[in-house]
Design a protein around this motif. Structure first.
Motif, mmCIF file in Angstrom:
data_model
loop_
_atom_site.group_PDB
_atom_site.id
_atom_site.type_symbol
_atom_site.label_atom_id
_atom_site.label_comp_id
_atom_site.label_asym_id
_atom_site.label_seq_id
_atom_site.Cartn_x
_atom_site.Cartn_y
_atom_site.Cartn_z
ATOM 1 N N LEU A 114 0.874 -1.182 0.000
ATOM 2 C CA LEU A 114 0.000 0.000 0.000
ATOM 3 C C LEU A 114 0.903 1.222 0.000
ATOM 4 C CD1 LEU A 114 -2.551 -1.127 2.769
ATOM 5 C CD2 LEU A 114 -2.686 -1.504 0.301
ATOM 6 N N ALA A 115 1.018 1.880 -1.157
ATOM 7 C CA ALA A 115 1.925 3.022 -1.246
ATOM 8 C C ALA A 115 1.638 3.800 -2.510
ATOM 9 C CB ALA A 115 3.374 2.559 -1.231
ATOM 10 N N THR A 116 2.159 5.025 -2.523
ATOM 11 C CA THR A 116 2.107 5.825 -3.740
ATOM 12 C C THR A 116 3.314 5.481 -4.590
ATOM 13 O OG1 THR A 116 3.330 7.638 -2.719
ATOM 14 C CG2 THR A 116 0.926 7.696 -2.508
ATOM 15 N N ALA A 117 3.339 5.976 -5.811
ATOM 16 C CA ALA A 117 4.459 5.698 -6.719
ATOM 17 C C ALA A 117 5.756 6.236 -6.145
ATOM 18 C CB ALA A 117 4.175 6.314 -8.087
ATOM 19 N N GLU A 118 5.708 7.362 -5.463
ATOM 20 C CA GLU A 118 6.911 7.972 -4.893
ATOM 21 C C GLU A 118 7.496 7.084 -3.802
ATOM 22 O OE1 GLU A 118 8.252 12.120 -2.606
ATOM 23 O OE2 GLU A 118 6.161 11.796 -3.209
ATOM 24 N N GLU A 119 6.653 6.588 -2.925
ATOM 25 C CA GLU A 119 7.133 5.738 -1.834
ATOM 26 C C GLU A 119 7.652 4.393 -2.375
ATOM 27 O OE1 GLU A 119 3.525 5.784 0.254
ATOM 28 O OE2 GLU A 119 4.000 7.551 1.473
ATOM 29 N N TRP A 120 6.948 3.851 -3.369
ATOM 30 C CA TRP A 120 7.404 2.586 -3.986
ATOM 31 C C TRP A 120 8.759 2.780 -4.663
ATOM 32 C CZ3 TRP A 120 6.941 -2.442 -4.142
ATOM 33 C CH2 TRP A 120 7.391 -3.160 -5.246
ATOM 34 N N SER A 121 8.930 3.899 -5.318
ATOM 35 C CA SER A 121 10.202 4.186 -5.984
ATOM 36 C C SER A 121 11.326 4.330 -4.965
ATOM 37 C CB SER A 121 10.070 5.461 -6.813
ATOM 38 O OG SER A 121 11.295 5.802 -7.412
ATOM 39 N N SER A 122 11.038 4.967 -3.818
ATOM 40 C CA SER A 122 12.061 5.118 -2.776
ATOM 41 C C SER A 122 12.491 3.753 -2.248
ATOM 42 C CB SER A 122 11.514 5.974 -1.622
ATOM 43 O OG SER A 122 11.227 7.280 -2.061
ATOM 44 N N LEU A 123 11.504 2.860 -2.042
ATOM 45 C CA LEU A 123 11.835 1.534 -1.516
ATOM 46 C C LEU A 123 12.656 0.738 -2.526
ATOM 47 C CD1 LEU A 123 11.573 -0.728 0.575
ATOM 48 C CD2 LEU A 123 9.400 -1.372 -0.518
ATOM 49 N N THR A 124 12.219 0.685 -3.769
ATOM 50 C CA THR A 124 12.943 -0.117 -4.764
ATOM 51 C C THR A 124 14.337 0.445 -5.023
ATOM 52 O OG1 THR A 124 11.846 1.163 -6.520
ATOM 53 C CG2 THR A 124 10.836 -0.935 -5.880
ATOM 54 N N SER A 125 14.486 1.769 -5.001
ATOM 55 C CA SER A 125 15.816 2.371 -5.192
ATOM 56 C C SER A 125 16.734 1.989 -4.045
ATOM 57 C CB SER A 125 15.697 3.895 -5.279
ATOM 58 O OG SER A 125 14.946 4.279 -6.402
ATOM 59 N N LEU A 126 16.203 2.038 -2.837
ATOM 60 C CA LEU A 126 17.018 1.687 -1.664
ATOM 61 C C LEU A 126 17.437 0.221 -1.738
ATOM 62 C CD1 LEU A 126 16.366 2.778 1.969
ATOM 63 C CD2 LEU A 126 16.768 0.365 1.470
ATOM 64 N N LEU A 127 16.486 -0.654 -2.101
ATOM 65 C CA LEU A 127 16.810 -2.080 -2.185
ATOM 66 C C LEU A 127 17.790 -2.355 -3.318
ATOM 67 C CD1 LEU A 127 13.243 -3.600 -1.605
ATOM 68 C CD2 LEU A 127 15.141 -3.508 0.028
ATOM 69 N N GLN A 128 17.668 -1.642 -4.429
ATOM 70 C CA GLN A 128 18.551 -1.834 -5.574
ATOM 71 C C GLN A 128 19.990 -1.480 -5.208
ATOM 72 O OE1 GLN A 128 17.494 -3.042 -8.602
ATOM 73 N NE2 GLN A 128 19.650 -3.146 -9.217
ATOM 74 N N LYS A 129 20.145 -0.383 -4.458
ATOM 75 C CA LYS A 129 21.488 0.051 -4.078
ATOM 76 C C LYS A 129 22.147 -0.939 -3.118
ATOM 77 C CE LYS A 129 20.434 4.979 -4.527
ATOM 78 N NZ LYS A 129 20.301 6.259 -3.788
#
Length: 508
Positions: free
Chosen positions: A4-19
C-alpha cells in the motif's frame, strides 16, 4: 505481500533495495504484470514477493479498492500480508486514507495482517505521530524500519513479522475466504444500513406527519380561538351599538319631550316669546357676591353706574330664589339668584332646587358659579361636586366661573389670568372641569363705571356658551317640565298674594 503506497514511496523503496542488493546478502528482481509491479527478494533460504499497484492521492475510493484487490489476487500461492509504506516515519493523510479504504474493502480483520515499513533514505521524523502509534498498537507492534545500510536487517525483520502474523492467526495470511466473508458482511451491513435508513426515513416521515397533524390541530385551535375572540368582539360591538342606540333614542325622546314642553310654554306665553329667552342661574356659597353681581348686570341694561362712592352698599343674604329679566343682545335674559342649595352637612334643599329650576324656565341654559377673588375655602372646593349631585354631572359643560371682586377685598386687583395661574391647585382643577371658562366682575363702586366692559364680556360669553349647545337648555331629569311649570305658577301666585297683602297693609 500487497504493498500500500504511492508511486513515490514505492520508488524510494525499490531504489534503496537496488542500491543495497548483492553485498547485503539478498538478491532483487523486478518485473511488471500489466499495471502492477512485482519485486522479488531472495533472502538466503526464503523469499519475499512485493506486489504493487500505483495508488494515487486523488484516486476515487472505488478505483483504489479495485487496485488493491488486483494486487491481492496476484498474490495467490503465497502468504498474503498487507505492507503499508511510509516515508521517514511520517504518517500523512494519504496513508490514513489507504488504511480506511483497506478496512472498508477487506474488513477490520485486515489490520491483523498489516505490517508497517518506514523507508528512511533521507529526513526522518524525531517522534512518531500519535495516530501512527495507535495504528502500530492495533497492528500488534508490527513496525520496522529500513535504510540503505540496514536493508538486509530490515528485510529479515519484515520476514519475521510476516511469520508472526501467520503464527498468531494460524493461517496463511489474509485469504480469499476472508475477503468473501468481508464482502458478505459488507453486503449484509449495507442491507442492514439500507434497512435502518428506510426505517429511519419511515420514522422521520411518521414524525413529520405527526408534527404536521399537531401543527394543523394547533392552527385549528388558534383559528377557533381567534374566531371566538372575533365573535366576542362583534357581540361587544353590537351590545355597545345597541346601548348607543338606546341612549340616542332616549336622548331623542327626551329632546322631543323637552321640545314639546317648551312649545307648550311658548304657546301659553301672553305677550313675549317665552321659549326664546336665555336663562342664567347664579350659584355659589353665601357671601360669594351672587346678588352684587346680579345687581351690576341689571344696572348695565339702563347704563346706571355710580362713581366716586365710598363703597358698595351691603346686600342682604339671599334666602329665596329670585328671578330677574333684562334685554341683552336682542334677546330677553332671565337671571335667577339663589341661596345655598345645601346645608352644612351637604344635604340639598329640594324645595329650593325646585324653585330655582321653575324660575329658570325655559332654561336653565347657563350656570354662573360665583367665587369671590381671594377666597377659596374647603366648601367652595366641594361646591361643584354638590351641584353635580343636584343637577347632574353635565352641569360643568354649561357652567362659567365668575370671579367677583369687592371694595374690602384684601387682594389688590390684578389680571384674572394671573390670579388663576397662581391659584390653589383645587381652584385650577375646578376651572379645568368647567372647560376653562372663567370671567371677572369688579363690583367696587369706585370703579363700577369701568365694569361695563366686564359685563359686556360676560353677556357675550353667555351667548357663546348657549350657541355652542345649539340653543338647547340644560335638562334636569329628576323633575318633569310639567312639575316645574306647576311650581312656577305656584310661586307666581304666592308672590301675587304677598304683594296684595303688603298693599292692603300700607293703605289701612
Amino acid at each position: 505481500m500487497v504493498v500500500l503506497a504511492t508511486a513515490e514511496e514505492w520508488s524510494s523503496l525499490t531504489s534503496l533495495l537496488q542500491k543495497s542488493s548483492g553485498d547485503n546478502g539478498y538478491q532483487m528482481a523486478s518485473k511488471s504484470l500489466g499495471s502492477k509491479q512485482v519485486c522479488d527478494l531472495m533472502l538466503e533460504d526464503h523469499s519475499i514477493s512485493l506486489h504493487f499497484a500505483e495508488l494515487k492521492e486523488d484516486m476515487p475510493q472505488e478505483d483504489m479498492s479495485h487496485a488493491i484487490d488486483d494486487c491481492f489476487k496476484s498474490c495467490r500461492g503465497g502468504t498474503s500480508v498487507f505492507l503499508l509504506l511510509i516515508h521517514g516515519g511520517y504518517y500523512t493523510e494519504k496513508e490514513k486514507r489507504m488504511i480506511e479504504i483497506l478496512q472498508a474493502h477487506f474488513g477490520v480483520e485486515a489490520l491483523k495482517y498489516v505490517v508497517i515499513l518506514s523507508v528512511e533514505d533521507g529526513k526522518v521524523i524525531e517522534a512518531l505521530d500519535d495516530t501512527l502509534v495507535d495504528l502500530i498498537n492495533v497492528c500488534d507492534g508490527r513496525y520496522c524500519r529500513i535504510t540503505t545500510s540496514t536493508a538486509s536487517g530490515g528485510l529479515h525483520a519484515l520476514h519475521e513479522m510476516v511469520n508472526n502474523v501467520v503464527t498468531e492467526n494460524s493461517s496463511a495470511g489474509y485469504t480469499e475466504g476472508m475477503l468473501a466473508e468481508s464482502k458478505k458482511r459488507s453486503t449484509e451491513d449495507s442491507a442492514m444500513n439500507m434497512l435502518r435508513k428506510k426505517v429511519q426515513e419511515a420514522e422521520e416521515k411518521e414524525q413529520a406527519f405527526m408534527e404536521m397533524l399537531q401543527e394543523q390541530e394547533e392552527r385549528r385551535a388558534r383559528e377557533m380561538e381567534e374566531l371566538k375572540a372575533r365573535h366576542a368582539e362583534e357581540r361587544q360591538k353590537e351590545a355597545a351599538e345597541k346601548r348607543r342606540h338606546e341612549t340616542r333614542r332616549e336622548s331623542l325622546q327626551e329632546a322631543v319631550s323637552s321640545h314639546r314642553s317648551m312649545l307648550q310654554l311658548h304657546l301659553k306665553a301672553p305677550d313675549d316669546d317665552e321659549a326664546k329667552k336665555i336663562s342664567v342661574v347664579l350659584l355659589g356659597l353665601s357671601g360669594s357676591g351672587k346678588s352684587s353681581a346680579l345687581s351690576l348686570i341689571l344696572n348695565r341694561e339702563g347704563n346706571r353706574y355710580l362713581s366716586n362712592g365710598p363703597g358698595h352698599d351691603p346686600v342682604p343674604p339671599t334666602v329665596t330664589c329670585e328671578r330677574k329679566e333684562m334685554s341683552a343682545g336682542g334677546r330677553r335674559l332671565v337671571l335667577v339668584d339663589t341661596p345655598e342649595l345645601w346645608d352644612e352637612d351637604g344635604v340639598e334643599n329640594v324645595e329650593l332646587v325646585k324653585d330655582c329650576l321653575a324660575l329658570a324656565l325655559p332654561g336653565p341654559h347657563v350656570f354662573l358659579l360665583v367665587l369671590q377673588v381671594g377666597r377659596f375655602t374647603q366648601g367652595e372646593s366641594e361646591m361643584l361636586g354638590h351641584l353635580q349631585k343636584i343637577f347632574g354631572r353635565e352641569l360643568a359643560e354649561h357652567a362659567i366661573i365668575l370671579f367677583v371682586h369687592f371694595d374690602g377685598n384684601q387682594y389688590r386687583p390684578q389680571r384674572i389670568n394671573d390670579y388663576v395661574s397662581g391659584a390653589h391647585p383645587s381652584l385650577q382643577e375646578l376651572v379645568r372641569k368647567c372647560g376653562s371658562r372663567y370671567l371677572e366682575l369688579n363690583v367696587t363702586r369706585a370703579v363700577s363705571a369701568l365694569s361695563y366692559p366686564q359685563v359686556k364680556e360676560l353677556l357675550s360669553g353667555i351667548h357663546k356658551l348657549v350657541a355652542s349647545h345649539g340653543g338647547r337648555s340644560f335638562v334636569v331629569r329628576r323633575f318633569s317640565p310639567q312639575e316645574l311649570q306647576e311650581r312656577n305658577k305656584m310661586i307666581a301666585e304666592w308672590k301675587e298674594g304677598s304683594q296684595e297683602g303688603n298693599y292692603l297693609l300700607r293703605h289701612e
